[in-house]
Design an enzyme around this catalytic site. Structure first.
Site, mmCIF file in Angstrom:
data_model
loop_
_atom_site.group_PDB
_atom_site.id
_atom_site.type_symbol
_atom_site.label_atom_id
_atom_site.label_comp_id
_atom_site.label_asym_id
_atom_site.label_seq_id
_atom_site.Cartn_x
_atom_site.Cartn_y
_atom_site.Cartn_z
ATOM 1 N N THR A 1 37.525 19.673 -13.055
ATOM 2 C CA THR A 1 37.851 20.822 -13.683
ATOM 3 C C THR A 1 39.199 21.082 -13.087
ATOM 4 O OG1 THR A 1 35.297 21.594 -13.923
ATOM 5 C CG2 THR A 1 37.367 23.236 -13.931
ATOM 6 N N HIS B 1 27.597 15.052 -19.258
ATOM 7 C CA HIS B 1 27.660 15.381 -17.829
ATOM 8 C C HIS B 1 25.981 15.884 -17.506
ATOM 9 C CE1 HIS B 1 28.874 16.997 -13.741
ATOM 10 N NE2 HIS B 1 29.710 17.840 -14.299
ATOM 11 N N ASN C 1 25.295 17.794 -11.257
ATOM 12 C CA ASN C 1 26.216 19.107 -10.597
ATOM 13 C C ASN C 1 25.945 20.616 -10.924
ATOM 14 O OD1 ASN C 1 27.820 17.147 -9.350
ATOM 15 N ND2 ASN C 1 29.900 17.930 -10.386
ATOM 16 N N TYR D 1 24.619 21.639 -14.161
ATOM 17 C CA TYR D 1 25.112 22.164 -15.244
ATOM 18 C C TYR D 1 23.802 21.951 -16.298
ATOM 19 C CZ TYR D 1 29.355 22.580 -13.131
ATOM 20 O OH TYR D 1 30.470 23.144 -12.369
ATOM 21 N N ARG E 1 26.571 11.024 -16.669
ATOM 22 C CA ARG E 1 27.023 11.101 -15.298
ATOM 23 C C ARG E 1 25.710 11.839 -14.862
ATOM 24 N NH1 ARG E 1 31.204 14.145 -11.292
ATOM 25 N NH2 ARG E 1 31.803 12.332 -10.275
ATOM 26 N N ASN F 1 25.404 24.400 -7.232
ATOM 27 C CA ASN F 1 25.049 25.521 -8.146
ATOM 28 C C ASN F 1 23.798 25.777 -8.220
ATOM 29 O OD1 ASN F 1 27.464 26.010 -9.688
ATOM 30 N ND2 ASN F 1 27.519 24.151 -10.705
ATOM 31 N N GLY G 1 38.221 11.393 -7.195
ATOM 32 C CA GLY G 1 38.593 12.621 -7.246
ATOM 33 C C GLY G 1 39.905 13.170 -6.882
#
Length: 357
Positions: free
Chosen positions: A25, A175, A178, A180, A227, A235, A314
């Site tokens: 992001t 995605h 993480n 989400y 992923r 989170n 990353g």
């Protein structure tokens, strides 16, 4: 011996090497309607020497947005803007997948238009805060998706995947990591449903499986990837026993013939389970390896020993636009500046120097 600098066939698409740009992001979608800009095109084109470029998370719908100034793939102007990005990457000989990221309960109504509220598998708020243009604000209790709304959300992923192909992307990465939306369905603390979309391993993996199947049916398995981050607490996710869930999930995804499986390791202690997932998935396996600090040059050995087919980078790739050349040369490496990771102008975005500079 295979090395990270050797080419590889990705479901019929030739990649120049086995080094991938990990999705990150950057919150710089300053174009109309959360569209990428000419700077976005320059940023990704600078990194086109990666075997595979994977974009930042791109929301498949308006309500899927979780952070300020993140791009979407749900409008005509966004499609047109992304076409300039993919053209720029392809002009440099690169390959690029769009990461489709629905943030689910991670976000805030202040980031959404028309009185929308964040949605999730269950009405369970995440602990913590999210940054908004007015400053940090606590996560709100999301609206639990009804079964009809789940079907609509799956359709939004499908539409965004179709838009990605129209925009010139070589494929999409779903995605599922993480914390989400897809991950929220997988985790028992964020999915407390008792219907067919929760309540058991089979119920909790159902959303991930059905989204993936629907996207495969729309754009083909060779353009579809996912992923995952087993056990990742980011989170406010709690997966105390992730192995049964992800073993079942990968077993369900395996017959689909996906372009790749991308695994984000949470810690070096997870390597044994990473290897189990690697063995149970017959397609291309990309690893965002857990190391001491950001993934570094030592991770290239994981291609040589067969742990992974590609390694995704990353922060090191963020700061070194010509990372494959630097890895081959053994450095030197620019140092990432965390103060410019999110938002802002081109500083810390397109101004990291290449070796030949």
């Amino acid at each position: 011996m295979t090395t990270a600098f050797d080419p590889i066939d990705l479901a019929g698409t030739r990649l120049a090497n086995r080094i991938a740009l990990a999705p990150m992001t950057r919150s710089r979608a300053h174009g109309p309607g959360n569209s990428p800009t000419s700077s976005t095109a320059e940023y990704y084109a600078q990194r086109a020497s990666a075997g595979l470029v994977i974009t930042e998370g791109v929301q498949p719908s308006v309500v899927g947005q979780g952070y300020p100034d993140t791009p979407g793939l749900h409008s005509a102007e966004q499609i047109a803007a992304w076409r300039k990005v993919t053209d720029a990457v392809h002009a440099k000989g690169g390959r690029i997948f769009a990461q489709l990221m629905h943030a689910g309960r991670i976000g805030h109504p202040d980031l959404l238009p028309d009185g929308l509220i964040n949605v999730a598998p269950s009405a369970v708020a995440a602990a913590g805060q999210v940054y908004t243009h007015e400053g940090p604000k606590p996560f709100v209790t999301p609206q639990a998706l009804s079964e009809d709304q789940i079907r609509v959300t799956i359709g939004e992923f499908v539409s965004a995947a179709r838009n990605a192909v129209e925009a010139g992307f070589d494929g999409v990465e779903l995605h599922g990591a993480n914390g989400y939306l897809i991950h929220q369905f997988l985790a028992p603390n964020s999915n407390v449903r008792t219907d067919g979309w929760g309540g058991s391993v089979e119920g909790r993996i159902r959303f991930a499986v059905e989204v993936t199947k629907a996207v495969v049916a729309e754009i083909g398995p060779e353009r579809t990837a996912i992923r995952l981050s087993p056990g990742n607490p980011y989170n406010d996710i709690a997966e105390p026993e992730p192995q049964p869930t992800y073993t079942a999930l990968v077993a369900a995804l395996e017959p689909l013939g996906l372009a790749y499986l991308h695994v984000l390791e949470g810690s070096p202690e997870q390597r044994e389970f990473t290897l189990q997932l690697r063995k149970s998935f017959s397609g291309t396996f990309i690893l965002n390896a857990a190391t001491e600090g950001p993934t570094g040059p030592d991770a290239l050995a994981l291609v040589e020993d067969g742990t992974a087919d590609l390694i995704s980078y990353g922060a090191l790739f963020l700061a070194n636009p010509d990372l494959p050349a630097r890895l081959r040369a053994g450095g030197p490496y620019n140092t990432p500046d965390p103060a410019t990771f999110f938002g802002g102008d081109d500083r810390g975005y397109t101004d990291y120097p290449a070796l030949d500079a």
